[in-house]
Design an enzyme around this catalytic site. Structure first.
Site, short mmCIF file in Angstrom:
data_model
loop_
_atom_site.label_atom_id
_atom_site.label_comp_id
_atom_site.label_asym_id
_atom_site.label_seq_id
_atom_site.Cartn_x
_atom_site.Cartn_y
_atom_site.Cartn_z
N TYR A 54 15.15 -2.34 -6.26
CA TYR A 54 15.85 -2.58 -7.52
C TYR A 54 16.03 -4.07 -7.77
O TYR A 54 16.48 -4.81 -6.89
CB TYR A 54 17.21 -1.89 -7.53
CG TYR A 54 18.01 -2.19 -8.80
CD1 TYR A 54 17.64 -1.63 -10.01
CD2 TYR A 54 19.10 -3.05 -8.78
CE1 TYR A 54 18.33 -1.92 -11.18
CE2 TYR A 54 19.81 -3.34 -9.94
CZ TYR A 54 19.42 -2.77 -11.13
OH TYR A 54 20.09 -3.07 -12.29
N HIS A 84 19.41 -9.68 -22.73
CA HIS A 84 20.84 -9.59 -22.42
C HIS A 84 21.66 -10.66 -23.14
O HIS A 84 22.89 -10.55 -23.22
CB HIS A 84 21.06 -9.69 -20.91
CG HIS A 84 20.71 -8.41 -20.18
ND1 HIS A 84 19.55 -7.73 -20.39
CD2 HIS A 84 21.41 -7.71 -19.24
CE1 HIS A 84 19.53 -6.66 -19.61
NE2 HIS A 84 20.64 -6.62 -18.91
N ASN A 197 24.40 -11.15 -13.13
CA ASN A 197 25.14 -10.02 -12.57
C ASN A 197 26.36 -10.51 -11.80
O ASN A 197 26.36 -10.57 -10.56
CB ASN A 197 24.22 -9.20 -11.65
CG ASN A 197 24.54 -7.73 -11.70
OD1 ASN A 197 25.70 -7.35 -11.66
ND2 ASN A 197 23.51 -6.90 -11.79
N TYR A 283 72.31 -10.56 -22.28
CA TYR A 283 71.22 -10.36 -21.32
C TYR A 283 70.15 -11.45 -21.43
O TYR A 283 69.57 -11.87 -20.43
CB TYR A 283 70.56 -9.00 -21.54
CG TYR A 283 71.36 -7.81 -21.06
CD1 TYR A 283 72.68 -7.93 -20.63
CD2 TYR A 283 70.77 -6.56 -21.02
CE1 TYR A 283 73.40 -6.84 -20.20
CE2 TYR A 283 71.48 -5.44 -20.59
CZ TYR A 283 72.80 -5.58 -20.18
OH TYR A 283 73.50 -4.49 -19.76
N ARG A 286 71.81 -14.26 -19.39
CA ARG A 286 72.18 -13.95 -18.01
C ARG A 286 71.00 -13.42 -17.19
O ARG A 286 70.92 -13.65 -15.98
CB ARG A 286 73.31 -12.92 -18.03
CG ARG A 286 73.88 -12.58 -16.69
CD ARG A 286 75.16 -11.77 -16.75
NE ARG A 286 75.38 -11.04 -17.97
CZ ARG A 286 75.66 -9.73 -18.01
NH1 ARG A 286 75.69 -9.02 -16.90
NH2 ARG A 286 75.89 -9.13 -19.17
N PHE A 331 30.04 -5.91 -8.77
CA PHE A 331 30.09 -6.58 -10.08
C PHE A 331 31.17 -6.01 -10.99
O PHE A 331 31.45 -6.57 -12.04
CB PHE A 331 28.74 -6.44 -10.78
CG PHE A 331 28.25 -5.02 -10.80
CD1 PHE A 331 28.83 -4.08 -11.62
CD2 PHE A 331 27.22 -4.63 -9.96
CE1 PHE A 331 28.40 -2.76 -11.63
CE2 PHE A 331 26.77 -3.32 -9.96
CZ PHE A 331 27.37 -2.38 -10.80
N GLU A 417 25.76 3.20 -16.73
CA GLU A 417 26.99 2.41 -16.59
C GLU A 417 28.09 3.15 -17.35
O GLU A 417 28.46 2.78 -18.46
CB GLU A 417 26.75 0.99 -17.12
CG GLU A 417 25.67 0.28 -16.31
CD GLU A 417 25.19 -1.01 -16.92
OE1 GLU A 417 25.79 -1.46 -17.92
OE2 GLU A 417 24.21 -1.58 -16.40
#
Length: 512
Positions: A54, A84, A197, A283, A286, A331, A417
C-alpha cells in the site's frame, strides 16, 4: 537569527513557535538524514521486488487494492498531490502553514516514512526562503490526517499550486520558487503519500493555541482582580488555605494570582472592616479561580496530548526498522480533536465569566456605588454600555463554537474512511474562541480600570496602578463618550501582548 535543528526524535513546542511566528531558520541534523536514508533503502528494495505494498505499488483509500505498474508509480505520487489539493476558502494564516510544514519535516525526519532526505530538505528550503503555500481553510476532515492542507503545501514542491505572497496576494508556485531561487522536485514511490498523511495542521494549530491560552488565562486572572477591586470585592475567598482543601492545581494557581494582585490596595482597605460590606461576593467574583483554574487544568491536558503527538510517527503506511511496511491508523486526529474541543469549552467559559463581571460593573444596582455604565455623566453619555453588548455577542458566539467538532464525523472515500476526527475543524475553531477571549478580556480590562479610576482618591493595588496607567495612555480618564472601537482594539493589543504582564511581574514577581 536562531536555528531549529530537526532530529529523529522530533522538535519542541518552542521550536514550533520560533518557526511559525518568528524568523527561525530550520536545518536537518545529520542523524535525521541518516534515518531517512535508511528508511528509503527499504522502500527501494520493495520496489525492486515487485511486491504489492500500500502506498508504494497500489492506489490510495478505497483504491488500495488497485495495483500500479512500476513505470507509473512516480506519476501516481504526483497525481495524488494534485487530486488531494482540493481545498476551498480563504488562506490559512502564515503561522499555521509554517507550523504545519515544520511538523511534516519532523515526522519525515523520524525515519519511518520511506522518503529520500531530499523531500524533507525541500520543505526546509521553503521555510528558510519564507515561501508560504496558499492553504485554503476548508478541506481537511482530520483523517487520514490533514490530507488537503498538506497536499497544498506539497504541490508547491512540484512547482505547482499557489503561494501566499507577503502582500497577501496569491501567486503561482512556480513563480514563487523562481523568485526564491529554488527548483521543483520529482517525487518517487511512497513520497507523495508521506507528504500528505499526517496530523501536522491540527497539531500546529493546537500548539499555537496552547501558547496563546496559557497567556490569556493569566491575563484573565489580572482582569478579574481589577474588576473585584473596582467592585469593592473581598480578597478572602482567594486565601491559599481555602484552595488547599479542594486541591485542583489550576484553581490554586489562579487563586494565588488574584490574591497577590489585590494586595496593597487602599481601595480594598477602605471596606475591609465595613459591616455593611457583602459577606459573600457574587459567583462571578468569588468563583473566578474555580472557573479559570479548571481551564488551566484543561490546558494541562491539551499540553500532554500535544507533547505525545510531537513524539509520534504519524504516517501510513510506516516503514519499520526491520524493513516491514505496515498500515496504521495513527493519522486519525481524535486525540487532538478531543483536546481542542475540550480547551475551546474551557476558554469559552473563562470569557463568559469575565463578561458577567463587566455586566456587574456597569449595573448601578450591583456595582456598589459606581455610576451607571461607568460614566460620570450618564444619560447624555452611555459609557461602556455598548461595549458590554459587544462582549455579550462574543460570549454567544463562543457558546456556539464550544460545541464539539470531534463528534461530527462524516464517512468518505467510498466508506473506506468511515470515521473521521474533524480535528482540523476543532483546532480552527479553538483559535477563534481564543481570539474572542482576547476581546472579552479587553472589555473587562477597560471596565475594571474605569471602575478603579472612579474610586479616586482611593489608590489601587500596585497591579491596579500599573494597569490603570497603561490603559489611560489610550483611554484617558472617565469623561464624555468617545469613539470606542479604537479603544477596545488598543485594549486587545494590551491583553494579547506581554508589555502589561511584564510590567506587573517586574513589580510583583512572576504570575503563573
Amino acid at each position: 537569527m536562531t536555528t531549529v535543528t530537526v532530529l529523529p526524535t522530533g522538535v519542541t513546542p518552542a521550536d514550533v513557535h520560533a518557526v511559525a511566528r518568528g524568523a527561525a531558520l530550520v536545518e536537518l541534523h545529520p542523524t535525521a538524514i541518516e534515518a531517512m536514508a535508511a528508511s528509503r533503502a527499504h522502500v527501494d528494495r520493495i520496489e525492486e521486488s515487485g511486491r504489492p505494498v500500500y502506498g508504494v505499488s497500489t492506489g490510495f483509500g478505497s483504491l488500495a487494492n488497485t495495483y500500479v505498474a512500476s513505470e507509473r508509480r512516480a506519476e501516481l505520487q504526483h497525481a495524488l498531490i494534485r487530486s488531494h489539493a482540493a481545498g476551498v476558502g480563504a488562506p490559512m494564516p502564515r503561522e499555521v502553514v509554517r507550523a504545519m510544514m515544520l511538523l511534516r519535516i519532523r515526522s519525515l525526519a523520524m525515519g519511518r516514512s520511506g522518503v529520500r532526505p531530499l523531500v524533507a530538505q525541500s520543505l526546509v528550503d521553503l521555510l528558510n526562503a519564507d515561501v508560504t503555500p496558499w492553504v485554503p481553510e476548508h478541506g481537511s476532515l482530520g483523517a487520514s490526517g490533514d490530507l488537503a492542507p498538506l497536499a497544498h503545501c506539497a504541490l508547491v514542491l512540484l512547482g505547482e499550486g499557489w503561494v501566499l505572497d507577503k502582500s497577501g496576494a496569491r501567486i503561482d508556485g512556480s513563480e514563487a520558487l523562481r523568485r526564491a531561487g529554488l527548483h521543483p522536485i520529482e517525487l518517487a514511490a511512497k513520497e507523495g503519500l508521506a507528504l500528505v498523511n499526517g496530523t501536522d495542521g491540527m497539531l500546529g494549530m493546537l500548539l499555537l493555541a496552547i501558547g496563546d491560552a496559557a497567556h490569556l488565562f493569566t491575563m484573565a486572572d489580572l482582569t478579574a482582580a481589577l474588576s473585584i477591586e473596582a467592585m469593592l470585592g473581598s480578597e478572602r475567598p482567594f486565601l491559599p488555605e481555602l484552595h488547599a482543601i479542594r486541591p485542583h492545581p489550576g484553581q490554586a494557581t489562579s487563586a494565588a494570582n488574584i490574591h497577590r494582585l489585590l494586595q496593597g490596595s487602599a481601595i480594598m482597605d477602605s471596606h475591609r472592616d465595613d459591616l455593611a460590606h457583602a459577606v459573600q461576593d457574587a459567583y462571578s467574583m468569588r468563583c473566578a479561580p474555580q472557573v479559570a483554574g479548571a481551564a488551566r487544568d484543561t490546558l494541562e491536558f491539551a499540553i500532554q496530548v500535544a507533547g505525545r503527538e510531537l513524539r509520534s510517527v504519524v504516517d501510513n503506511p510506516v516503514v519499520l526498522p526491520d524493513g516491514r511496511v505496515e498500515s496504521t491508523g495513527n493519522f486519525h486526529g481524535a486525540p487532538l480533536g478531543f483536546a481542542a474541543d475540550y480547551l475551546a469549552i474551557a476558554a469559552a467559559e473563562v470569557g463568559a465569566i469575565a463578561e458577567r463581571r463587566v455586566d456587574r460593573l456597569l449595573d448601578v444596582c450591583r456595582s456598589r456605588d459606581l455610576p451607571p455604565f461607568l460614566s460620570p455623566d450618564a444619560g447624555v453619555n452611555s459609557g461602556l454600555m455598548i461595549a458590554q453588548y459587544t462582549a455579550a455577542g462574543i460570549v454567544a458566539e463562543n457558546r456556539r463554537l464550544a460545541s464539539p467538532a470531534s463528534v461530527d464525523s462524516l464517512p468518505t472515500s467510498g466508506m473506506q474512511e468511515d470515521h473521521v476526527s474533524m480535528g482540523w475543524a476543532a483546532t480552527r475553531k479553538l483559535r477563534t474562541v481564543l481570539d474572542n477571549l482576547t476581546s472579552l478580556l479587553a472589555v473587562e480590562l477597560l471596565a475594571g480600570v474605569r471602575g478603579i479610576q472612579l474610586r479616586a482618591p482611593l489608590t489601587p493595588s500596585p497591579a491596579g496602578t500599573i494597569a490603570t496607567a497603561a490603559v489611560a495612555r489610550f483611554a484617558g480618564t472617565p469623561g464624555p463618550d468617545v469613539f470606542l472601537a479604537p479603544t477596545i482594539e488598543a485594549a486587545r493589543d494590551l491583553v494579547a501582548g506581554t508589555d502589561l504582564r511584564t510590567a506587573i511581574e517586574a513589580e510583583l514577581g512572576p504570575l503563573s
